[in-house]
Design a protein around this motif. Structure first.
Motif, PDB file in Angstrom:
ATOM      1  N   ARG A  38     -72.029   5.944  73.903  1.00 51.82           N
ATOM      2  CA  ARG A  38     -70.688   6.267  74.364  1.00 51.82           C
ATOM      3  C   ARG A  38     -70.542   7.774  74.501  1.00 51.82           C
ATOM      4  O   ARG A  38     -71.225   8.545  73.813  1.00 51.82           O
ATOM      5  N   GLN A  39     -69.665   8.162  75.404  1.00 54.42           N
ATOM      6  CA  GLN A  39     -69.396   9.570  75.621  1.00 54.42           C
ATOM      7  C   GLN A  39     -67.898   9.786  75.704  1.00 54.42           C
ATOM      8  O   GLN A  39     -67.247   9.250  76.617  1.00 54.42           O
ATOM      9  N   ALA A  40     -67.381  10.528  74.757  1.00 57.64           N
ATOM     10  CA  ALA A  40     -65.961  10.869  74.741  1.00 57.64           C
ATOM     11  C   ALA A  40     -65.750  12.162  75.523  1.00 57.64           C
ATOM     12  O   ALA A  40     -66.684  12.955  75.682  1.00 57.64           O
ATOM     13  N   PRO A  41     -64.547  12.387  76.004  1.00 55.75           N
ATOM     14  CA  PRO A  41     -64.281  13.620  76.762  1.00 55.75           C
ATOM     15  C   PRO A  41     -64.663  14.864  75.974  1.00 55.75           C
ATOM     16  O   PRO A  41     -64.293  15.010  74.808  1.00 55.75           O
ATOM     17  N   GLY A  42     -65.434  15.746  76.602  1.00 51.63           N
ATOM     18  CA  GLY A  42     -65.817  16.998  75.963  1.00 51.63           C
ATOM     19  C   GLY A  42     -66.928  16.891  74.941  1.00 51.63           C
ATOM     20  O   GLY A  42     -67.260  17.877  74.287  1.00 51.63           O
ATOM     21  N   LYS A  43     -67.502  15.683  74.814  1.00 55.23           N
ATOM     22  CA  LYS A  43     -68.570  15.480  73.826  1.00 55.23           C
ATOM     23  C   LYS A  43     -69.830  14.967  74.502  1.00 55.23           C
ATOM     24  O   LYS A  43     -69.788  14.464  75.624  1.00 55.23           O
ATOM     25  N   GLU A  44     -70.955  15.088  73.804  1.00 57.09           N
ATOM     26  CA  GLU A  44     -72.205  14.572  74.325  1.00 57.09           C
ATOM     27  C   GLU A  44     -72.280  13.060  74.122  1.00 57.09           C
ATOM     28  O   GLU A  44     -71.631  12.503  73.235  1.00 57.09           O
ATOM     29  N   ARG A  45     -73.106  12.427  74.946  1.00 60.56           N
ATOM     30  CA  ARG A  45     -73.321  10.996  74.791  1.00 60.56           C
ATOM     31  C   ARG A  45     -74.063  10.736  73.489  1.00 60.56           C
ATOM     32  O   ARG A  45     -75.011  11.452  73.160  1.00 60.56           O
ATOM     33  N   GLU A  46     -73.637   9.695  72.766  1.00 59.04           N
ATOM     34  CA  GLU A  46     -74.241   9.373  71.487  1.00 59.04           C
ATOM     35  C   GLU A  46     -74.596   7.893  71.428  1.00 59.04           C
ATOM     36  O   GLU A  46     -73.872   7.050  71.959  1.00 59.04           O
TER      37      GLU A  46
END
Length: 125
Positions: A38-46
């Motif tokens: 998943r990738q949240a706004p402003g964050k890297e995909r995890e």
């Protein structure tokens, strides 16, 4: 032609549930361990969950353990993620991919080139 298509995302209230799916084609789905990312706004995909090729073993990120369940149907080349007790922090675009570790010791897919569009999950408080 390799295709990966995620679906099932939606807007839900905190505490609600969703089941997202990932349908694949052109890949040897049953031969690989697969993961949800998943990738949240402003964050890297995890990477958040992984299931071994046989379906016999799973691993989860601590933030989702006990709330999310990953499963697969090799006959349908499909991966699932049942998400319960959703929280606003779960808001993200969700993706699936075959993982680099066949035993799901880490949930990464650094060499995968065929990411789908993802499916948006939004959790309101």
């Amino acid at each position: 032609q390799i295709q990966v298509a995620e679906s099932g995302g939606d807007l839900v209230q905190a505490g609600g549930s969703l089941n997202v799916s990932c349908i694949t084609s052109g890949l040897k789905f049953a031969d690989s361990s697969w993961g949800w990312f998943r990738q949240a706004p402003g964050k890297e995909r995890e990477g958040i969950a992984c299931i071994m090729w046989s379906g016999g073993g799973t691993t989860y990120q601590s933030a989702v353990k006990g709330r999310f369940t990953i499963s697969r149907d090799n006959a349908k080349n499909t991966l699932y993620l049942q998400m319960n007790d959703l929280k606003p922090d779960d808001t993200a675009t969700y993706y699936c991919a075959p993982v680099s570790s066949p035993y799901c010791t880490v949930v990464t897919a650094p060499n995968f080139k065929y990411w789908g569009q993802g499916t948006q999950v939004t959790v309101s408080s």
